[in-house]
Design an enzyme around this catalytic site. Structure first.
Site, PDB file in Angstrom:
ATOM      1  CB  ALA A 209      -0.965  -0.169   1.276  1.00 22.85           C
ATOM      2  CG  ASN A 210      -0.005   4.821  -1.910  1.00 20.03           C
ATOM      3  OD1 ASN A 210      -0.667   5.344  -1.358  1.00 20.03           O
ATOM      4  ND2 ASN A 210      -0.253   3.901  -3.034  1.00 20.03           N
TER       5      ASN A 210
END
Ligand code: C5P
Length: 407
Positions: A209-210
Site C-alpha cells: 500500500a502507500n
C-alpha cells in the site's frame, strides 16, 4: 457572475462580523442582491441597522417573527437564494451545521437550503485546530459545503497569531463568484475522480500500500458535486465518509480501479488523484505465506496498468479534460512537466510531498496542500490552502475550461 443573483449572507457572532458589512458592499458591487440574516451573537458585534443600510433590505434575525414569517419565512429565504454565505462562521455555528440544529433562523435556513453554501470561518487558532473543529470541517466538506479561509495572521486577541482570521471580503466575494460560475458550467456534466491508495495483495492477509489518505481526491469530488456536476468517485481503501451527492465505487487494486473507471466513462472531465500502486505482486499466493524454515519468500513484482495514461491516450471516448496528479519529493515542476508529456494528459496538479514541503504535518494524510497547476499554458503556483479549498479552486478552473466559449 453575481449579477442578478440573490446571496443570503448569514452573519455569525464573531469580531470578524465588522468585515461582513464590507462584504455586503463587495457583493452588491458585483451586482448581487444581498439578504442578511444575523444571529443573536452577531448583533453583539454589529447592528441590523448597519447591515440593512448597506444591503438596502430588511435584515432577518428571528426564527419566530410574526411579521417576517407572514411575509417571508425561513424556507422562502433559503429557496429564494442562489447562494448562502456564512461569514463569519464560528466554531459553534459549524458544529451546529454538522448536527443540523435549527433552533435559530440561521440554522433553519441552512437546513432548508438546497443551493451552494460557502463558509468563511473565523475563530481563535486554538479553536480552529481543535480536533472537534477539524472533524466538523471534514464532515461539512463531505456534505459539499465550500470553504474560504481562514487565513494566518494576527488575531483580535492581543499578541495572538495563527490560522483563524476570516478571509478578506474581496476574497469571499471572489470565492462566491467562482462557486456560482462553476455551478452554471458544470450543471449536467459528468466528472470522474479517482482517490485514495490501492492495495495490492501479496497473500490473503498481506498487501502492498502507500500513504495516500484520499483527502484531496475526496475534496475534489465533493467540490464538483457541490458545483452541481454529476460525480463518480472511484476510490481505493480509505477511512473517509462518502462525499454527499457522489456515486462512490469502492475498489482495492489498480486493476479494479481501471475497470471501475472504464465502466464510469464517458465523462466530461476526469481527475486522477489516486495514488495507484505502480507494481503488484506477480503471482498472489492463494494461502497465507507461512514462516516455515529459513526461506524468505521472494516478492516478484509486475507493472500495474497506468490508468491516467491509458485514458488520456484514448481516441474516441477520451474525456475533454484529463487531469493527473504528481506527488514529488524533489524538482517538482521539472518532473510534473515531463509527466504531462509522458502521460498525455491536459493538466498536472503537482505537489511537494517531501518533509521539507513547509506544510505542517505533511501533505500525505494532512488537511492542507500547496500545489502547482502545470499545463501547456505554463505553471501556476497556488498558495498553501486547505485540501477543500484546493478542490474548489480546481473545480472552478475545470468549469472555466468546460464552459462554452463566449464570443
Ligand atoms: O507516474 P505517477 O504514478 O507519478 O503518476 C501519477 C499520476 O498518474 C496520478 O494522477 C495517478 O493517479 C496516475 N496513475 C494512474 N495509474 C497508475 C499510476 C499512476 O492513473 N498505475
Amino acid at each position: 457572475m453575481l449579477a442578478g443573483k440573490t446571496v443570503l449572507l448569514i452573519i455569525g457572532g464573531g469580531i470578524a462580523a465588522y468585515k461582513s458589512l464590507d462584504l455586503i458592499r463587495r457583493l452588491k458591487e458585483r451586482g448581487a442582491r444581498v439578504r442578511v440574516v444575523m444571529t443573536e451573537a452577531a448583533q453583539k458585534f454589529v447592528t441590523p441597522l448597519a447591515a440593512g443600510a448597506l444591503s438596502h433590505e430588511p435584515v432577518f434575525t428571528e426564527l419566530f417573527d410574526r411579521a417576517a414569517e407572514q411575509d417571508i419565512g425561513h424556507i422562502r429565504l433559503a429557496r429564494e437564494a442562489d447562494l448562502v454565505i456564512v461569514a463569519p462562521a464560528t466554531a459553534d455555528r459549524m458544529a451546529r451545521m454538522v448536527a443540523g440544529i435549527a433552533d435559530d433562523l440561521a440554522g433553519a435556513v441552512l437546513l432548508a437550503a438546497r443551493v451552494p453554501v460557502l463558509v468563511a470561518p473565523a475563530m481563535n487558532p486554538a479553536m480552529w485546530t481543535h480536533p472537534a473543529t477539524a472533524r466538523n470541517v471534514a464532515v461539512l466538506t463531505g456534505d459539499g459545503v465550500a470553504f474560504v479561509g481562514p487565513k494566518a495572521g494576527a488575531m483580535a486577541e492581543r499578541g495572538e497569531e495563527g490560522i483563524g482570521r476570516m478571509a478578506e471580503p474581496t476574497e469571499i466575494a471572489a470565492a462566491a463568484e467562482a462557486l456560482l460560475a462553476a455551478g452554471s458550467a458544470l450543471a449536467g456534466r459528468h466528472v470522474l475522480v479517482t482517490s485514495g491508495p490501492t492495495h495490492e495483495p501479496i497473500d490473503p492477509v498481506r498487501y502492498i500500500a502507500n500513504r495516500s489518505s484520499g483527502k484531496q481526491g475526496h475534496a475534489i469530488a465533493a467540490a464538483a458535486a457541490a458545483a452541481g456536476a454529476r460525480v463518480t468517485l472511484v476510490c481505493g481503501p480509505v477511512n473517509l465518509p462518502d462525499p454527499a451527492g457522489v456515486a462512490v465505487r469502492r475498489v482495492e487494486t489498480a486493476r479494479e480501479m481501471l475497470a471501475a473507471v472504464e465502466a464510469a466513462l464517458p465523462a466530461d472531465a476526469a481527475i486522477f488523484a489516486a495514488a495507484v500502486a505502480d507494481w503488484r505482486v506477480a503471482s498472489q499466493a492463494g494461502q497465507k505465506l507461512k514462516k516455515d524454515g529459513n526461506a524468505i519468500p521472494p516478492l516478484m513484482l509486475t507493472e500495474n496498468p497506468d490508468i491516467l495514461a491509458g485514458i488520456a491516450r484514448r481516441g474516441a471516448g477520451r474525456p475533454r479534460l484529463v487531469i493527473g496528479f504528481a506527488a514529488e519529493t524533489q524538482n517538482v515542476i521539472e518532473h510534473a512537466t515531463a509527466k504531462l508529456a509522458r502521460k498525455g494528459c491536459d493538466w498536472i496538479v503537482a505537489n511537494d510531498v517531501s518533509q521539507e514541503s513547509g506544510i505542517a504535518g505533511g501533505v500525505m494524510g494532512g488537511d492542507r496542500n500547496e500545489v502547482h497547476l502545470v499545463s501547456a499554458a505554463g505553471v501556476e503556483h497556488w498558495p498553501a490552502a486547505s485540501k477543500a479549498e484546493v478542490g474548489h479552486r480546481l473545480i472552478a478552473r475545470i468549469a472555466e475550461a468546460l464552459a462554452p466559449q463566449e464570443n
